[in-house]
Design a protein around this motif. Sequence first.
Motif, PDB file in Angstrom:
ATOM      1  N   ILE A 245      30.902  26.888  29.717  1.00  0.00           N
ATOM      2  CA  ILE A 245      31.781  26.496  30.696  1.00  0.00           C
ATOM      3  C   ILE A 245      33.188  26.732  30.041  1.00  0.00           C
ATOM      4  O   ILE A 245      33.544  26.247  29.156  1.00  0.00           O
ATOM      5  CB  ILE A 245      31.886  24.967  31.375  1.00  0.00           C
ATOM      6  CG1 ILE A 245      30.533  24.904  31.748  1.00  0.00           C
ATOM      7  CG2 ILE A 245      32.905  24.643  31.991  1.00  0.00           C
ATOM      8  CD1 ILE A 245      30.407  23.408  32.436  1.00  0.00           C
ATOM      9  N   LYS A 246      33.790  27.699  30.283  1.00  0.00           N
ATOM     10  CA  LYS A 246      35.026  28.217  29.736  1.00  0.00           C
ATOM     11  C   LYS A 246      36.421  27.777  30.355  1.00  0.00           C
ATOM     12  O   LYS A 246      37.347  27.717  29.346  1.00  0.00           O
ATOM     13  CB  LYS A 246      34.936  29.986  29.726  1.00  0.00           C
ATOM     14  CG  LYS A 246      33.562  30.703  29.234  1.00  0.00           C
ATOM     15  CD  LYS A 246      33.654  30.276  27.616  1.00  0.00           C
ATOM     16  CE  LYS A 246      32.207  31.150  27.317  1.00  0.00           C
ATOM     17  NZ  LYS A 246      32.201  30.825  25.765  1.00  0.00           N
ATOM     18  N   LYS A 247      36.228  27.678  31.759  1.00  0.00           N
ATOM     19  CA  LYS A 247      37.666  27.242  32.196  1.00  0.00           C
ATOM     20  C   LYS A 247      37.214  26.650  33.508  1.00  0.00           C
ATOM     21  O   LYS A 247      36.326  26.768  34.185  1.00  0.00           O
ATOM     22  CB  LYS A 247      38.351  28.388  32.510  1.00  0.00           C
ATOM     23  CG  LYS A 247      39.914  28.035  32.865  1.00  0.00           C
ATOM     24  CD  LYS A 247      40.712  29.460  33.122  1.00  0.00           C
ATOM     25  CE  LYS A 247      42.316  29.001  33.471  1.00  0.00           C
ATOM     26  NZ  LYS A 247      43.168  30.216  33.202  1.00  0.00           N
ATOM     27  N   ILE A 248      38.084  25.364  33.834  1.00  0.00           N
ATOM     28  CA  ILE A 248      38.023  24.896  35.045  1.00  0.00           C
ATOM     29  C   ILE A 248      39.244  24.893  35.841  1.00  0.00           C
ATOM     30  O   ILE A 248      40.511  24.673  35.185  1.00  0.00           O
ATOM     31  CB  ILE A 248      37.617  23.441  35.006  1.00  0.00           C
ATOM     32  CG1 ILE A 248      36.038  23.386  34.104  1.00  0.00           C
ATOM     33  CG2 ILE A 248      37.589  22.668  36.229  1.00  0.00           C
ATOM     34  CD1 ILE A 248      35.829  21.987  33.624  1.00  0.00           C
ATOM     35  N   GLN A 249      39.259  25.234  37.136  1.00  0.00           N
ATOM     36  CA  GLN A 249      40.675  25.364  37.920  1.00  0.00           C
ATOM     37  C   GLN A 249      40.374  24.920  39.326  1.00  0.00           C
ATOM     38  O   GLN A 249      39.340  25.398  39.900  1.00  0.00           O
ATOM     39  CB  GLN A 249      41.196  26.777  37.779  1.00  0.00           C
ATOM     40  CG  GLN A 249      42.735  26.900  38.274  1.00  0.00           C
ATOM     41  CD  GLN A 249      43.138  28.371  37.736  1.00  0.00           C
ATOM     42  OE1 GLN A 249      42.256  29.510  37.441  1.00  0.00           O
ATOM     43  NE2 GLN A 249      44.154  28.889  38.078  1.00  0.00           N
ATOM     44  N   LYS A 250      41.406  24.264  39.820  1.00  0.00           N
ATOM     45  CA  LYS A 250      41.375  23.845  41.463  1.00  0.00           C
ATOM     46  C   LYS A 250      41.635  25.327  42.161  1.00  0.00           C
ATOM     47  O   LYS A 250      42.562  25.976  41.874  1.00  0.00           O
ATOM     48  CB  LYS A 250      42.335  22.770  41.832  1.00  0.00           C
ATOM     49  CG  LYS A 250      42.092  21.612  41.041  1.00  0.00           C
ATOM     50  CD  LYS A 250      40.719  21.087  41.481  1.00  0.00           C
ATOM     51  CE  LYS A 250      40.408  20.669  42.848  1.00  0.00           C
ATOM     52  NZ  LYS A 250      38.983  20.021  43.073  1.00  0.00           N
ATOM     53  N   ILE A 251      41.028  25.538  43.198  1.00  0.00           N
ATOM     54  CA  ILE A 251      41.239  26.719  44.301  1.00  0.00           C
ATOM     55  C   ILE A 251      41.869  26.347  45.512  1.00  0.00           C
ATOM     56  O   ILE A 251      41.608  25.151  45.952  1.00  0.00           O
ATOM     57  CB  ILE A 251      40.105  27.631  44.208  1.00  0.00           C
ATOM     58  CG1 ILE A 251      38.874  26.708  45.100  1.00  0.00           C
ATOM     59  CG2 ILE A 251      39.785  27.987  42.835  1.00  0.00           C
ATOM     60  CD1 ILE A 251      37.549  27.691  45.263  1.00  0.00           C
ATOM     61  N   GLY A 252      42.654  26.929  45.969  1.00  0.00           N
ATOM     62  CA  GLY A 252      42.986  26.957  47.472  1.00  0.00           C
ATOM     63  C   GLY A 252      42.721  27.887  48.321  1.00  0.00           C
ATOM     64  O   GLY A 252      41.515  28.567  48.465  1.00  0.00           O
ATOM     65  N   PHE A 253      43.848  28.611  49.275  1.00  0.00           N
ATOM     66  CA  PHE A 253      43.516  29.775  50.176  1.00  0.00           C
ATOM     67  C   PHE A 253      43.232  31.001  49.407  1.00  0.00           C
ATOM     68  O   PHE A 253      42.111  31.703  49.671  1.00  0.00           O
ATOM     69  CB  PHE A 253      44.764  29.925  51.151  1.00  0.00           C
ATOM     70  CG  PHE A 253      44.779  31.294  51.774  1.00  0.00           C
ATOM     71  CD1 PHE A 253      43.691  31.348  52.738  1.00  0.00           C
ATOM     72  CD2 PHE A 253      45.707  32.332  51.750  1.00  0.00           C
ATOM     73  CE1 PHE A 253      43.569  32.374  53.552  1.00  0.00           C
ATOM     74  CE2 PHE A 253      45.635  33.276  52.311  1.00  0.00           C
ATOM     75  CZ  PHE A 253      44.619  33.531  53.320  1.00  0.00           C
ATOM     76  N   GLN A 254      43.925  31.279  48.454  1.00  0.00           N
ATOM     77  CA  GLN A 254      43.983  32.570  47.462  1.00  0.00           C
ATOM     78  C   GLN A 254      43.155  31.842  46.044  1.00  0.00           C
ATOM     79  O   GLN A 254      43.750  31.027  45.781  1.00  0.00           O
ATOM     80  CB  GLN A 254      45.328  33.099  47.277  1.00  0.00           C
ATOM     81  CG  GLN A 254      45.689  33.840  48.568  1.00  0.00           C
ATOM     82  CD  GLN A 254      47.000  34.896  48.457  1.00  0.00           C
ATOM     83  OE1 GLN A 254      47.213  35.007  47.099  1.00  0.00           O
ATOM     84  NE2 GLN A 254      47.336  35.169  49.215  1.00  0.00           N
ATOM     85  N   TRP A 255      42.219  32.622  45.648  1.00  0.00           N
ATOM     86  CA  TRP A 255      41.405  32.176  44.609  1.00  0.00           C
ATOM     87  C   TRP A 255      41.792  32.866  43.220  1.00  0.00           C
ATOM     88  O   TRP A 255      42.108  34.127  43.293  1.00  0.00           O
ATOM     89  CB  TRP A 255      39.963  32.341  44.507  1.00  0.00           C
ATOM     90  CG  TRP A 255      39.404  31.522  45.575  1.00  0.00           C
ATOM     91  CD1 TRP A 255      40.029  30.495  46.510  1.00  0.00           C
ATOM     92  CD2 TRP A 255      38.132  31.816  46.156  1.00  0.00           C
ATOM     93  NE1 TRP A 255      39.366  30.048  47.501  1.00  0.00           N
ATOM     94  CE2 TRP A 255      37.907  30.803  47.373  1.00  0.00           C
ATOM     95  CE3 TRP A 255      36.851  32.490  45.851  1.00  0.00           C
ATOM     96  CZ2 TRP A 255      36.670  30.663  48.131  1.00  0.00           C
ATOM     97  CZ3 TRP A 255      35.824  32.370  46.540  1.00  0.00           C
ATOM     98  CH2 TRP A 255      35.572  31.435  47.392  1.00  0.00           C
ATOM     99  N   PRO A 256      42.226  32.213  42.125  1.00  0.00           N
ATOM    100  CA  PRO A 256      42.476  33.118  40.924  1.00  0.00           C
ATOM    101  C   PRO A 256      41.332  33.757  40.560  1.00  0.00           C
ATOM    102  O   PRO A 256      40.027  33.593  40.467  1.00  0.00           O
ATOM    103  CB  PRO A 256      42.599  31.768  39.768  1.00  0.00           C
ATOM    104  CG  PRO A 256      41.950  30.627  40.443  1.00  0.00           C
ATOM    105  CD  PRO A 256      42.081  30.824  42.037  1.00  0.00           C
ATOM    106  N   MET A 257      41.391  34.956  40.022  1.00  0.00           N
ATOM    107  CA  MET A 257      40.566  36.117  40.099  1.00  0.00           C
ATOM    108  C   MET A 257      40.556  36.445  38.576  1.00  0.00           C
ATOM    109  O   MET A 257      41.521  36.441  37.791  1.00  0.00           O
ATOM    110  CB  MET A 257      40.593  37.313  40.604  1.00  0.00           C
ATOM    111  CG  MET A 257      40.559  37.204  42.178  1.00  0.00           C
ATOM    112  SD  MET A 257      38.486  37.078  42.412  1.00  0.00           S
ATOM    113  CE  MET A 257      38.360  35.426  42.837  1.00  0.00           C
ATOM    114  N   GLU A 258      39.195  37.475  38.059  1.00  0.00           N
ATOM    115  CA  GLU A 258      39.358  38.010  36.540  1.00  0.00           C
ATOM    116  C   GLU A 258      38.784  39.290  36.821  1.00  0.00           C
ATOM    117  O   GLU A 258      38.053  39.480  37.785  1.00  0.00           O
ATOM    118  CB  GLU A 258      38.659  37.143  35.751  1.00  0.00           C
ATOM    119  CG  GLU A 258      39.480  35.906  35.268  1.00  0.00           C
ATOM    120  CD  GLU A 258      38.599  35.265  34.051  1.00  0.00           C
ATOM    121  OE1 GLU A 258      38.869  35.683  32.559  1.00  0.00           O
ATOM    122  OE2 GLU A 258      37.684  34.589  34.176  1.00  0.00           O
TER     123      GLU A 258
END
Length: 346
Positions: free
Chosen positions: A5-18
């Motif tokens: 598990i490399k990273k944990i992040q809350k999401i909303g309407f627009q999601w953080p992308m990679e």
Amino acid sequence: MNNKIKKIQKIGFQWPMENPFIFCAHHKDAYPKGNEVQGIDSELLIGREIGNDFSGKDGFSMYHGKVVPGFPVHPHRGFETVTIVLNGFVDHFDSKGSYGRYGNGDVQWLTTGAGCQHTEMFPLINKDKENPVELFQIWLNLPSKNKFVEADYKMLWAEDIPVIEFKNEKGSKTNIRLITGKLEGREGLEPNKNSWAADKNNNVGIYLVKMEAEASMILPAVSETLIRNLYFYQGEGKLIIEGQSFEASTRIKLSGKEEISIINGDKEAYFIVLEGEPINEPVVQYGPFVMNTKEEIYQAFRDYQETQFGGWPYDREDPVNKRTSGRFAHYADGREEKRYEESSKS
């Protein structure tokens, strides 16, 4: 966090992308009954910033639509949109002369390439009942060699998309809609020919997963360089990934070189996995354009101002199809695909 598990992040309407993904938005709107033009009566629009309504008031947004919700004509260059419609319908029109209606499980794969204009309107086809809409729009980057290919799109119809279902030893079911990629010995449908996902070596996967209470699954090891993200977007319980517990509205970045164990808690859980090998090139994004350099962004704006990417061959900025048109795609070369049941007869 463990090494899987490399990273944990809350999401909303627009999601953080990679990389190689750029953008994802999750739309879920409880639209009311439609009127004669498949839109919303004006009295229900009071108190909204019409033309730019992301309020979620009364359970829905109009977005950039004024009568019919959705996204009237706008340009793109340099990437692809993958639009997954779980519920409701989307009407597509583009500057190449293509148009259609899709929904209720269908996926549209659009390569914007050198540039096109298009619309994504959400017609409220039901006059006698509500019109809920739920969809995801994912932006997938193009490598520099394909950023100026001719714009193109295709439909991945719901009936054709592979669905993987299995039960664990407790009898709890996992359901996976395989939009693209390879999983459990199955392969998704072919994307557009110039897509990063078209080369199997790029290991692009888009998996839409529903897990019953106490269901379980394993994501396989793929490669040392794979970028893998799981977006747990809906569920009242916990999702346990490699022994760690997560609540909904969470992004979990995972190792791509090791197997990943996923066990659901005591409530249904819904998530998307987005994975792929990165495109090892610079990325410069400004609004609807995604290129490799600032100069290419400036050029995109100049080209759009001068050519309108082929112009707009329709008489309105937010066209919709007939209420009873059904699900279909009409392509610029004259081909047409139909799914023969009607969308609505109301």
